[in-house]
Motif scaffolding. Sequence first.
Motif, PDB file in Angstrom:
ATOM      1  N   GLU A 176      10.543   3.443 -46.498  1.00  0.00           N
ATOM      2  CA  GLU A 176      11.903   3.429 -47.051  1.00  0.00           C
ATOM      3  C   GLU A 176      12.283   4.840 -47.468  1.00  0.00           C
ATOM      4  O   GLU A 176      11.417   5.694 -47.714  1.00  0.00           O
ATOM      5  N   TYR A 187      13.718   7.005 -53.193  1.00  0.00           N
ATOM      6  CA  TYR A 187      14.924   6.873 -54.037  1.00  0.00           C
ATOM      7  C   TYR A 187      14.884   7.765 -55.281  1.00  0.00           C
ATOM      8  O   TYR A 187      15.701   7.607 -56.195  1.00  0.00           O
ATOM      9  N   ARG A 190       5.361  -4.325 -48.312  1.00  0.00           N
ATOM     10  CA  ARG A 190       6.403  -5.312 -47.989  1.00  0.00           C
ATOM     11  C   ARG A 190       6.696  -5.335 -46.484  1.00  0.00           C
ATOM     12  O   ARG A 190       7.012  -6.389 -45.926  1.00  0.00           O
ATOM     13  N   THR A 229      13.931   0.555 -55.152  1.00  0.00           N
ATOM     14  CA  THR A 229      12.504   0.482 -54.838  1.00  0.00           C
ATOM     15  C   THR A 229      11.965   1.747 -54.176  1.00  0.00           C
ATOM     16  O   THR A 229      10.985   2.326 -54.644  1.00  0.00           O
ATOM     17  N   GLY A 230      12.568   2.158 -53.069  1.00  0.00           N
ATOM     18  CA  GLY A 230      12.116   3.365 -52.373  1.00  0.00           C
ATOM     19  C   GLY A 230      10.640   3.291 -51.999  1.00  0.00           C
ATOM     20  O   GLY A 230      10.213   2.366 -51.316  1.00  0.00           O
ATOM     21  N   ARG A 247      23.685   5.604 -53.109  1.00  0.00           N
ATOM     22  CA  ARG A 247      23.170   4.531 -52.235  1.00  0.00           C
ATOM     23  C   ARG A 247      23.504   4.760 -50.762  1.00  0.00           C
ATOM     24  O   ARG A 247      22.688   4.488 -49.901  1.00  0.00           O
ATOM     25  N   ARG A 248      24.732   5.223 -50.472  1.00  0.00           N
ATOM     26  CA  ARG A 248      25.153   5.184 -49.077  1.00  0.00           C
ATOM     27  C   ARG A 248      25.696   6.490 -48.503  1.00  0.00           C
ATOM     28  O   ARG A 248      26.019   6.530 -47.306  1.00  0.00           O
ATOM     29  N   ASN A 252      13.595  -6.382 -54.767  1.00  0.00           N
ATOM     30  CA  ASN A 252      14.915  -6.759 -54.238  1.00  0.00           C
ATOM     31  C   ASN A 252      15.447  -7.913 -55.091  1.00  0.00           C
ATOM     32  O   ASN A 252      16.627  -7.938 -55.475  1.00  0.00           O
ATOM     33  N   ARG A 302      13.741  -5.714 -40.831  1.00  0.00           N
ATOM     34  CA  ARG A 302      13.598  -5.297 -42.230  1.00  0.00           C
ATOM     35  C   ARG A 302      12.681  -6.327 -42.900  1.00  0.00           C
ATOM     36  O   ARG A 302      12.791  -7.539 -42.617  1.00  0.00           O
ATOM     37  N   HIS A 303      11.795  -5.856 -43.755  1.00  0.00           N
ATOM     38  CA  HIS A 303      10.883  -6.769 -44.454  1.00  0.00           C
ATOM     39  C   HIS A 303      11.656  -7.897 -45.150  1.00  0.00           C
ATOM     40  O   HIS A 303      12.841  -7.754 -45.475  1.00  0.00           O
ATOM     41  N   LYS A 351      19.945  -1.830 -60.343  1.00  0.00           N
ATOM     42  CA  LYS A 351      21.133  -1.378 -59.604  1.00  0.00           C
ATOM     43  C   LYS A 351      22.419  -1.669 -60.386  1.00  0.00           C
ATOM     44  O   LYS A 351      23.331  -0.847 -60.430  1.00  0.00           O
ATOM     45  N   HIS A 405      12.354  -0.850 -43.244  1.00  0.00           N
ATOM     46  CA  HIS A 405      13.116  -0.984 -44.491  1.00  0.00           C
ATOM     47  C   HIS A 405      14.619  -0.805 -44.241  1.00  0.00           C
ATOM     48  O   HIS A 405      15.013  -0.259 -43.212  1.00  0.00           O
ATOM     49  N   GLY A 406      15.393  -1.182 -45.257  1.00  0.00           N
ATOM     50  CA  GLY A 406      16.846  -1.087 -45.144  1.00  0.00           C
ATOM     51  C   GLY A 406      17.288   0.287 -44.659  1.00  0.00           C
ATOM     52  O   GLY A 406      18.005   0.409 -43.654  1.00  0.00           O
ATOM     53  N   ASN A 407      16.838   1.337 -45.335  1.00  0.00           N
ATOM     54  CA  ASN A 407      17.364   2.667 -45.003  1.00  0.00           C
ATOM     55  C   ASN A 407      16.614   3.354 -43.869  1.00  0.00           C
ATOM     56  O   ASN A 407      17.220   4.123 -43.118  1.00  0.00           O
TER      57      ASN A 407
HETATM   58  C1  DG2 Z   1      15.871  -0.984 -50.869  1.00  0.00           C
HETATM   59  C2  DG2 Z   1      17.183  -0.544 -50.271  1.00  0.00           C
HETATM   60  O1  DG2 Z   1      14.927  -0.780 -49.841  1.00  0.00           O
HETATM   61  O2  DG2 Z   1      18.130  -0.495 -51.235  1.00  0.00           O
HETATM   62  O3  DG2 Z   1      14.716   0.857 -51.868  1.00  0.00           O
HETATM   63  O4  DG2 Z   1      15.889  -0.464 -53.187  1.00  0.00           O
HETATM   64  O5  DG2 Z   1      14.686  -2.142 -47.738  1.00  0.00           O
HETATM   65  O6  DG2 Z   1      12.699  -1.289 -48.895  1.00  0.00           O
HETATM   66  O7  DG2 Z   1      14.083  -3.131 -49.953  1.00  0.00           O
HETATM   67  P1  DG2 Z   1      14.061  -1.895 -49.105  1.00  0.00           P
HETATM   68  C3  DG2 Z   1      15.472  -0.127 -52.070  1.00  0.00           C
HETATM   69  P2  DG2 Z   1      19.654  -0.109 -50.973  1.00  0.00           P
HETATM   70  O8  DG2 Z   1      19.690   1.278 -50.350  1.00  0.00           O
HETATM   71  O9  DG2 Z   1      20.243  -1.155 -50.062  1.00  0.00           O
HETATM   72  O10 DG2 Z   1      20.250  -0.138 -52.352  1.00  0.00           O
END
Ligand code: DG2
Length: 248
Positions: free
Chosen positions: A89, A92, A62, A23-24, A116-117, A17, A10-11, A100, A183-185
């Motif tokens: 990502e 969002y 990123r 962010t998406g 979120r999840r 952040n 993950r970046h 958030k 990315h996270g997701n």
């Molecule tokens: C984060 C993940 O994505 O957020 O889009 O806000 O990995 O690109 O920083 P990233 C975002 P969460 O789903 O953990 O809130």
Amino acid sequence: MAVGTLVLLRHGESVWNAENLFTGWVDVPLSEKGVAEAKRGGALMREANLLPEVVHTSLLRRAISTANIALDAADRHWIPVRRDWRLNERHYGALQGKNKKQTLEEFGEEQFMLWRRSYDTPPPPIEPGTEFSQDADPRYADLGPDLPLTECLLDVVKRMVPYWESEIVPDLRAGRTVLVAAHGNSLRALIKHLDGISDEAIAGLNVPTGIPLRYDLDEDLKPVTAGGTYLDPDAAADAIKAVANQGR
Ligand code: DG2
């Protein structure tokens, strides 16, 4: 016996952040801390002698910057690179650019965590032509009507898994060590697929910034060790808690 080695990264922390903003697909840069995390991620790979031979990234800076910085630190800045929107990502939707913590306070814990999840509940769609929408962004021109206005994790799985099969698997089958900087997701979607995690259990999985996660894969491309192995497990455990608690 392992036949392929995959490294997921993950970046590093982005400026959004750090400000706790959804962010998406908004293309924000790394923070100073994020740059340092990316460097350390590369140093960890070098120390572990885990040397990528090809890198796949999203179209967002990123992830691109993290890959460049980490590979430079690992002395692998010269390897071939593939970029694709399907590693982006999760989009969002109308939450992009929103804080958030304020979103949690305004809508309550249940709705916040659903957005979120949850696996299949997308946030409200973003309005085209607004500040944080991507409809005029040339890098997505080829997507046409398929350009997402919001996505849930299921939508990310539906775009990520075909990319995995058609673009990443051939590199692994060719015996290459593959780095995926994303990315996270988008990484949660890939981990769900790799580890066969249920739609419910994936809600509890969070990915820390900047710490390489190593997967050795068998001939069916199943993980030899479920969940893979973080190169710095203690730092990963702390950072995972912080991601889970974002907004609080
Ligand atoms: C984060 C993940 O994505 O957020 O889009 O806000 O990995 O690109 O920083 P990233 C975002 P969460 O789903 O953990 O809130």
